[in-house]
Enzyme design. Structure first.
Site, PDB file in Angstrom:
ATOM      1  N   GLY A  85      10.900 -21.609  34.930  1.00 14.83           N
ATOM      2  CA  GLY A  85      11.389 -22.476  33.868  1.00 14.83           C
ATOM      3  C   GLY A  85      11.884 -23.834  34.309  1.00 14.83           C
ATOM      4  N   THR A  86      11.375 -24.355  35.430  1.00 15.37           N
ATOM      5  CA  THR A  86      11.840 -25.683  35.849  1.00 15.37           C
ATOM      6  C   THR A  86      11.433 -26.762  34.851  1.00 15.37           C
ATOM      7  OG1 THR A  86       9.889 -26.072  37.240  1.00 15.37           O
ATOM      8  CG2 THR A  86      11.822 -25.079  38.312  1.00 15.37           C
TER       9      THR A  86
ATOM     10  N   ARG B 159      -4.818 -10.019  22.937  1.00  8.49           N
ATOM     11  CA  ARG B 159      -4.300 -11.397  22.984  1.00  8.49           C
ATOM     12  C   ARG B 159      -3.991 -11.885  21.567  1.00  8.49           C
ATOM     13  NH1 ARG B 159      -5.246 -13.541  28.118  1.00  8.49           N
ATOM     14  NH2 ARG B 159      -6.932 -12.567  29.263  1.00  8.49           N
TER      15      ARG B 159
ATOM     16  N   VAL C  84      -4.500 -18.452  25.333  1.00  8.53           N
ATOM     17  CA  VAL C  84      -4.221 -18.358  23.898  1.00  8.53           C
ATOM     18  C   VAL C  84      -5.519 -18.199  23.107  1.00  8.53           C
ATOM     19  CG1 VAL C  84      -2.056 -19.640  24.088  1.00  8.53           C
ATOM     20  CG2 VAL C  84      -4.170 -20.861  23.547  1.00  8.53           C
TER      21      VAL C  84
ATOM     22  N   HIS D 141      -0.564 -28.472  33.243  1.00  9.72           N
ATOM     23  CA  HIS D 141      -1.396 -27.791  34.254  1.00  9.72           C
ATOM     24  C   HIS D 141      -1.270 -28.524  35.591  1.00  9.72           C
ATOM     25  CE1 HIS D 141      -4.644 -25.289  35.747  1.00  9.72           C
ATOM     26  NE2 HIS D 141      -5.186 -26.389  36.259  1.00  9.72           N
TER      27      HIS D 141
END
Length: 194
Positions: free
Chosen positions: A14-15, A67, A95, A111
């Site tokens: 979670g940076t 999914r 997704v 990304h």
């Protein structure tokens, strides 16, 4: 300007979530994080959300038969928190149209490569293995094809002699924090025109 109502999807430390929360707290971005959704029960990002007093919802992908079923649950949570933009910041799941249709042209992904190079998992390792001299990071609108969609922001990061995946990833993360803020600021500026 009405703040963007963000939902963040994250799977790990979670940076990028923390950098986003910090920028918002310092009035650097006209946005609010309404909810964090994470899929890994041990993800440190949940602790970061708690520290920022941001609601966090665990949707463990292992608990869903497909999914699409996971994305249906994600959409329900995002809608319950009145989210209008979705930020995939270290979201390690592909997704489906379920999410992309519910939030058409309002899902962005971060990304760790200069797309279209080194799509998919292990982008940092892919760059090192390819022997390129420069890699970086990209923020883009999400489309059905993995790590595709219109590019919103990019930053280049040189690959140095003796780089390990860990060292290179740390330098890329510094740039990720910056371009994520840039992309969200641009979206906020252009909201309504997007």
């Amino acid at each position: 300007m009405k703040p963007l109502r963000l939902g963040v999807l994250a799977s790990g430390s979670g940076t990028n979530f923390a950098a986003l929360a910090e920028a918002i707290a310092q009035d650097q971005l006209p946005a609010q994080i309404h909810v964090l959704i994470y899929n890994n029960p041990k993800a440190k990002v949940a602790e970061r959300a708690q520290a920022w007093k941001i609601p966090a919802e665990l949707l463990n992908h292992r608990d869903f038969p497909s999914r699409e079923a996971l994305d249906e649950a994600i959409v329900r949570v995002l809608q319950a928190y009145d989210v209008d933009w979705v930020v995939m910041a270290g979201w390690m799941r592909i997704v489906t149209p379920v999410l992309l249709q519910a939030y058409s042209d309002r899902v962005i992904n971060l990304h760790p490569s200069l797309l279209p190079s080194f799509k998919g998992l292990h982008a940092v390792e892919q760059a090192l293995a390819a022997g390129v001299k420069i890699t970086g990071c990209t923020v883009h609108l999400v489309s059905l094809e993995v790590d595709s969609g219109p590019i919103l922001a990019q930053a280049a990061v040189p690959i140095l002699a003796g780089d390990t995946p860990e060292k290179l990833h740390q330098r890329i993360q510094v740039q990720e924090h910056q371009i994520l803020k840039q992309a969200i600021a641009q979206i906020a500026k252009n909201q309504g025109d997007f």
